[in-house]
Each structure stands twice: as C-alpha cells, then as structure tokens.
Design a protein around this motif. Structure first.
Motif, mmCIF file in Angstrom:
data_model
loop_
_atom_site.group_PDB
_atom_site.id
_atom_site.type_symbol
_atom_site.label_atom_id
_atom_site.label_comp_id
_atom_site.label_asym_id
_atom_site.label_seq_id
_atom_site.Cartn_x
_atom_site.Cartn_y
_atom_site.Cartn_z
ATOM 1 N N SER A 95 0.827 -1.219 0.000
ATOM 2 C CA SER A 95 0.000 0.000 0.000
ATOM 3 C C SER A 95 0.857 1.263 0.000
ATOM 4 O O SER A 95 0.376 2.347 -0.320
ATOM 5 N N ALA A 97 2.455 2.233 2.838
ATOM 6 C CA ALA A 97 2.485 2.750 4.209
ATOM 7 C C ALA A 97 3.717 2.290 4.976
ATOM 8 O O ALA A 97 4.292 3.054 5.760
ATOM 9 N N LYS A 225 3.894 5.850 6.523
ATOM 10 C CA LYS A 225 3.410 6.924 5.663
ATOM 11 C C LYS A 225 1.934 6.721 5.331
ATOM 12 O O LYS A 225 1.406 5.616 5.506
ATOM 13 N N GLN A 226 1.321 7.759 4.858
ATOM 14 C CA GLN A 226 -0.059 7.615 4.390
ATOM 15 C C GLN A 226 -0.048 6.669 3.189
ATOM 16 O O GLN A 226 0.755 6.863 2.261
ATOM 17 N N PRO A 227 -0.888 5.657 3.163
ATOM 18 C CA PRO A 227 -0.852 4.686 2.061
ATOM 19 C C PRO A 227 -1.313 5.291 0.744
ATOM 20 O O PRO A 227 -2.201 6.146 0.718
ATOM 21 N N LYS A 228 -0.718 4.827 -0.334
ATOM 22 C CA LYS A 228 -1.152 5.245 -1.667
ATOM 23 C C LYS A 228 -2.377 4.450 -2.113
ATOM 24 O O LYS A 228 -3.145 4.899 -2.965
ATOM 25 N N THR A 240 -9.101 2.092 5.357
ATOM 26 C CA THR A 240 -8.425 3.284 5.869
ATOM 27 C C THR A 240 -7.339 3.759 4.918
ATOM 28 O O THR A 240 -6.743 2.979 4.185
ATOM 29 N N ARG A 241 -7.093 5.058 4.967
ATOM 30 C CA ARG A 241 -5.948 5.696 4.306
ATOM 31 C C ARG A 241 -5.078 6.395 5.346
ATOM 32 O O ARG A 241 -4.250 7.225 4.997
ATOM 33 N N ARG A 242 -5.273 6.065 6.610
ATOM 34 C CA ARG A 242 -4.555 6.735 7.690
ATOM 35 C C ARG A 242 -3.440 5.848 8.218
ATOM 36 O O ARG A 242 -3.673 4.703 8.637
ATOM 37 N N ALA A 243 -2.231 6.370 8.220
ATOM 38 C CA ALA A 243 -1.072 5.602 8.663
ATOM 39 C C ALA A 243 -1.213 5.144 10.108
ATOM 40 O O ALA A 243 -0.833 4.006 10.451
ATOM 41 N N GLU A 244 -1.772 5.995 10.961
ATOM 42 C CA GLU A 244 -1.888 5.634 12.376
ATOM 43 C C GLU A 244 -2.847 4.472 12.603
ATOM 44 O O GLU A 244 -2.673 3.676 13.543
ATOM 45 N N GLU A 247 -0.949 1.334 11.576
ATOM 46 C CA GLU A 247 -0.007 1.032 12.649
ATOM 47 C C GLU A 247 -0.683 0.237 13.759
ATOM 48 O O GLU A 247 -0.167 -0.802 14.209
#
Length: 301
Positions: A95, A97, A225-228, A240-244, A247
């Motif tokens: 992704s 991330a 990182k924020q996923p592509k 989700t598109r959020r790195a946190e 994680e």
C-alpha cells in the motif's frame, strides 16, 4: 470493476518457497536487502528445518508476498489491499504505508516473540459448519461444564475464536489439549469438520497481548506513511488511508481476531469484483469463492 489484492497468512509455507520466486531483478534486489537488514542469508530461511521456527515462517511469507506484490503492481495498481494475519504486513508494504526494511524488522520481532512465548503445546484449529454466534455460545458452555477428570478450569479457559473466515468457517486458538477437548465437545453436538492448522502458536487472541506490547514499543522507532492504496484492517474490517490506523492494526492484529469475512464483505460493498491472491497459495481464493461466488477470484501466476 474494482480490484483488490489479498495477501495470505501462515499455513501454506513450504521448503524452497523463496528460491522459486519469479522476477529475477526484483527478487534478487529484495533478497539482498533482506539479508543485509537481518544480517543473515535469508535464502536459508525456507529450509525444511528452518520452517519449524515461527520467525522463519513469517519472514518467508512476508518476503515472498512483497516480491510477488511488487511484480503485480508493475502490471496493475489495485483499488484496495488486504492481508490475512501476517499478510497484513505485506498489504501494508504494498500500500506504500510500511517500508520493506521496517517491515522486515517488525516481522522478525513478531515471529521471534511469538515463538518464545509459546514454543510448544499451543496451536490453531479450523471449525467448519458453525456460525460465529453458535460457536461462541458452545465455547462458553464448554468452559462452564465439567469435561473430563483433572481437566482444570485454567485449561478450559485457554480456547479463543481467532479468525472468522466465512459465515461458517472459523478458527480457534489455544492450548492443544484444550483444542482437542473442544473438538470432541463440538462433534458430540453438531456435524462439524475440524482440522489442526500448520501454526504452532495461539495467534489472534489475548494470549498474544505481550507480543502486541513489544510491537507497540518497536513501532515508536518506525515512521509509517499515508498509504497510496486504501488498506482494509484485520482487526476492524474497515477501510483506511490513515497511517496511524494501519499502525494499530499491525500492532494488535496478533492479539485480536481476524475479521476476514467482514473484510471481504466491505470490499464487495465497495464495488470490488476482482480479487487477486498475491501468494504461492490459493487459500484465500478458495475462502472467497465460498463467500461471493459471482466475483472473480484469481491467484498470482
């Protein structure tokens, strides 16, 4: 028609799986990178002897899936990625991330700590023919009534629902002795099909919370990182598109159940009709066909 790449979890590993991977340039580059990061010859991780170790198994799966995923992304970038269990790390890397080098360190720690925590006497068992609700009820009943003489309450408590793969195909984790007693208990009441899996640790249950805590500490030294590409989480079956969020999913995926059926359902609702398993396995392809027959199910070739 939207496409999702699916990354398989533990259980399909086999001797020589790294050596037979395609894509010479990408393969050689990633194998060299992995060897440098781990400070060992990773091509020795897929020997028959090495695959008795949980760390070696998880690293072999992660490395092979990232190589295959990198090859496939050169052909077509998917709309979504999703990984089952250790496959979540592969999905997170593809992704965009999770960096491959960071993933190697996390997977190495994950596998080592799982092996050290439960070196023997534990495992996982699939159960086919019961819904989640019914199996949950039966597990509660199993814990509440005497089963056999000298079978302690502590032993009875060590069984957990770990994976929900389809509406009636689930996986239990726990003490092997307890899993065997549960198997007998279920078969006395219902016509179910059970099978012990090639996993020697009790994944995806509270017994693995110490491993999640160790991963949490390691994650503080890693930047996601924020996923592509949108990522579907194991622990919540949410996009989700959020790195946190990714994680947290990687940290707690080892100690919480895998909601795989819900993940496939979310992908289907999002318009996904083309599912490609990025693996040397067809496990997720066969599971998917049972869930959504009118979708297209393929595996990497």
């Amino acid at each position: 028609m939207k496409t999702a790449y699916l990354f398989t979890g533990q259980g399909f590993q086999y001797e020589g799986m790294l050596k037979e991977l395609p894509g010479e340039y990408i393969k050689d580059t990633m194998i060299d990178t992995a060897s440098n990061i781990l400070k060992e010859d990773v091509l020795k991780l897929d020997s028959k002897e090495a695959l008795n170790n949980n760390r070696c198994v998880q690293l072999c799966i992660y490395i092979s899936e990232v190589i295959l995923g990198s090859l496939q992304v050169e052909r077509l970038i998917p709309d979504y990625v999703a990984g089952h269990s250790i496959g979540a790390f592969s999905a997170a890397t593809i992704s965009g991330a999770l960096d491959f080098t960071d993933g190697l360190q996390l997977v190495s720690i994950r596998g080592s700590e799982m092996e050290a925590s439960y070196p023997c006497g534990y495992g996982m068992m699939s159960v086919t023919g019961l819904t989640f609700e019914l199996l949950e009820q039966l597990i509660t009943e199993f814990r509440d009534e005497p089963i056999i003489q000298n079978f302690t309450n502590e032993k009875k408590s060590q069984v957990y629902i770990a994976n929900i793969n389809t509406k009636e195909q689930l996986v239990l984790s726990g003490l092997l002795d307890t899993l065997k007693e549960v198997e007998s208990y279920l078969k006395r009441k219902y016509k179910v099909i059970t099978q012990m899996l090639r996993v020697k640790v009790p994944s995806h249950c509270e017994l693995m919370l110490p491993v999640s805590n160790i991963l949490d500490e390691k994650m503080k030294t890693i930047h996601l990182k924020q996923p592509k590409i949108p990522y579907i989480m194991n622990t919540t079956a949410r996009r989700t598109r959020r790195a946190e969020m990714i994680e947290k999913d990687l940290i707690y995926g080892v100690s919480k159940p895998v909601y795989w059926y819900d993940s496939l359902s979310i992908l289907y609702e999002l318009g996904t009709r083309d599912f490609l398993e990025i693996s040397q396995s067809s496990v997720l392809t066969e599971v998917g066909k049972k869930c959504y027959q009118n979708a297209k199910w393929r595996r990497f070739v």
